[in-house]
Design an enzyme around this catalytic site. Structure first.
Site, PDB file in Angstrom:
ATOM      1  N   CYS A 103      -0.063   1.895  -5.921  1.00 21.16           N
ATOM      2  CA  CYS A 103      -1.388   1.384  -5.558  1.00 21.16           C
ATOM      3  C   CYS A 103      -2.286   2.516  -5.056  1.00 21.16           C
ATOM      4  O   CYS A 103      -3.456   2.604  -5.427  1.00 21.16           O
ATOM      5  CB  CYS A 103      -1.255   0.292  -4.497  1.00 21.16           C
ATOM      6  SG  CYS A 103      -2.829  -0.477  -4.044  1.00 21.16           S
ATOM      7  N   CYS A 199       2.400  -6.747  -0.793  1.00 18.47           N
ATOM      8  CA  CYS A 199       1.221  -7.613  -0.659  1.00 18.47           C
ATOM      9  C   CYS A 199       1.191  -8.749  -1.676  1.00 18.47           C
ATOM     10  O   CYS A 199       0.636  -9.809  -1.396  1.00 18.47           O
ATOM     11  CB  CYS A 199      -0.055  -6.790  -0.733  1.00 18.47           C
ATOM     12  SG  CYS A 199      -0.427  -6.114  -2.370  1.00 18.47           S
TER      13      CYS A 199
END
Length: 356
Positions: A103, A199
């Site tokens: 990410c 997440c």
């Protein structure tokens, strides 16, 4: 004229205070939450994740409180392609991915930075605990003031282009001080719990997550010992990672650990603790921060997982831009797909992906 900065706001205390600190330093600050959630009930409704809907509400509230404009920007496609798909593919190949590093590499400091550049904005900023400095015309990354919260392990992929345009104001502080600042300026997130889970996986059960999406790809197979003798049945290789002892679903009368995963035979190899100990690894996709390439062996401190204390090692460049890492002491559960990261004292040297 004020320099403009696009701050990635997750709704947590770190990025909230980062936005406040930059405004106090005289920047024109714009707050942004990156929309990465997919069309997925559990992801959308999940409370407290770094980019969930509740996080957007927290980030918007903070932006209003400190007096900065706030937007939500859509990075769904880039996130699915570069983080979720990669995550699933790695587990299917018997490796253990690190989605936060992916990410950072592809979303926060690439897609997000590209968006800022296209908007004519000078910098992006995050709430990461790391220190960016310029030394002799080159940007470097140093460990943050807070050893326990230091996040340099996940930042080794940053390029000089990215570092020149990135601000990380929290790196100069300890976490306790960041919470104190948040409380002083009246931010409700001052005591918000740190997000520790992946997440996009609410319960951190990556095996269940992959099985739900690809039920035909996740198949039962055999637990075997190092000689290939069948010991029992596993649920699917995506449920396991090197070094795992719990959750095997089978009793052996002594501790048994996952020591290898063979995706071609759909086998999970079990062994003793001693089988997990090794002093050498090969890493690929190497990125260095203080210099472009490594020509000679170098003494470093290296770590093979986020929460580990670095251990003394020698890194030696080999063919195809890879490096051989030789640790002075045996390391437990060197895991393919994870990152190995190199330091010299508090200076981040670089890192790469463990290949074998």
């Amino acid at each position: 004229m004020k320099k403009k900065v696009l701050v990635g706001m997750s709704g947590g205390v770190d990025s909230s205070v980062a936005a406040y600190l930059l405004k106090e330093q005289g920047y024109e600050v714009i707050g942004v939450t990156m929309q990465i959630w997919q069309d997925d009930e559990e992801f959308i409704e999940k409370e407290g994740g770094c980019c969930s809907l509740s996080a957007v509400a927290d980030a918007r509230r903070v932006a209003n409180k400190i007096g900065i404009p706030f937007y939500v920007m859509n990075f769904k496609d880039a996130f699915k392609r570069n983080v979720i798909d990669y995550f699933v593919d790695e587990y299917m190949e018997g490796r253990t991915p690190n989605p936060c590093i992916a990410c950072n590499k592809f979303i926060k400091f690439s897609s997000f930075l590209d968006k800022a550049m296209a908007m004519g904005i000078d910098y992006v900023a995050t709430g990461h605990y790391a220190i960016i400095e310029k030394h002799n015309d080159r940007y470097i990354i140093k460990k943050s003031e807070d050893d326990r919260k230091d996040q340099t392990y996940a930042l080794y992929n940053l390029t000089q282009f990215q570092l020149e345009r990135t601000l990380m104001p929290c790196g100069q502080y300890k976490k306790s001080k960041i919470r104190e600042i948040a409380k002083e300026i009246g931010l409700r997130v001052h005591n918000k719990k740190d997000s520790e889970e992946i997440c996009f996986i609410p319960d951190n059960d990556h095996g269940r997550y992959i099985k739900n999406r690809f039920p035909n790809k996740v198949r039962e197979g055999n637990f075997v010992d190092k000689q290939g003798n069948i010991l029992g049945t596993h649920k699917g290789i995506v449920y396991y990672t090197i070094g795992q002892r719990k959750g095997l679903g089978i009793a052996f009368g002594k501790p048994m650990y996952v020591v290898d995963i063979n995706p071609f035979r759909n086998e999970v190899v079990l062994g003793d603790l001693e089988d997990l100990l090794n002093t050498e690894l090969i890493a690929k996709d190497i990125n260095y921060i203080p210099f472009d390439t490594l020509k000679d062996p170098m003494e470093v401190e290296a770590k093979i997982r986020y929460s580990q204390t670095p251990s003394k090692a020698i890194i030696t460049p080999i063919e195809d831009g890879r490096v051989r890492v030789n640790f002075h002491e045996k390391q437990r559960a060197i895991t393919k797909g994870q990152s190995v990261v190199f330091y010299k004292d508090d200076l981040l040297i670089g890192g790469g992906i463990i290949e074998k």
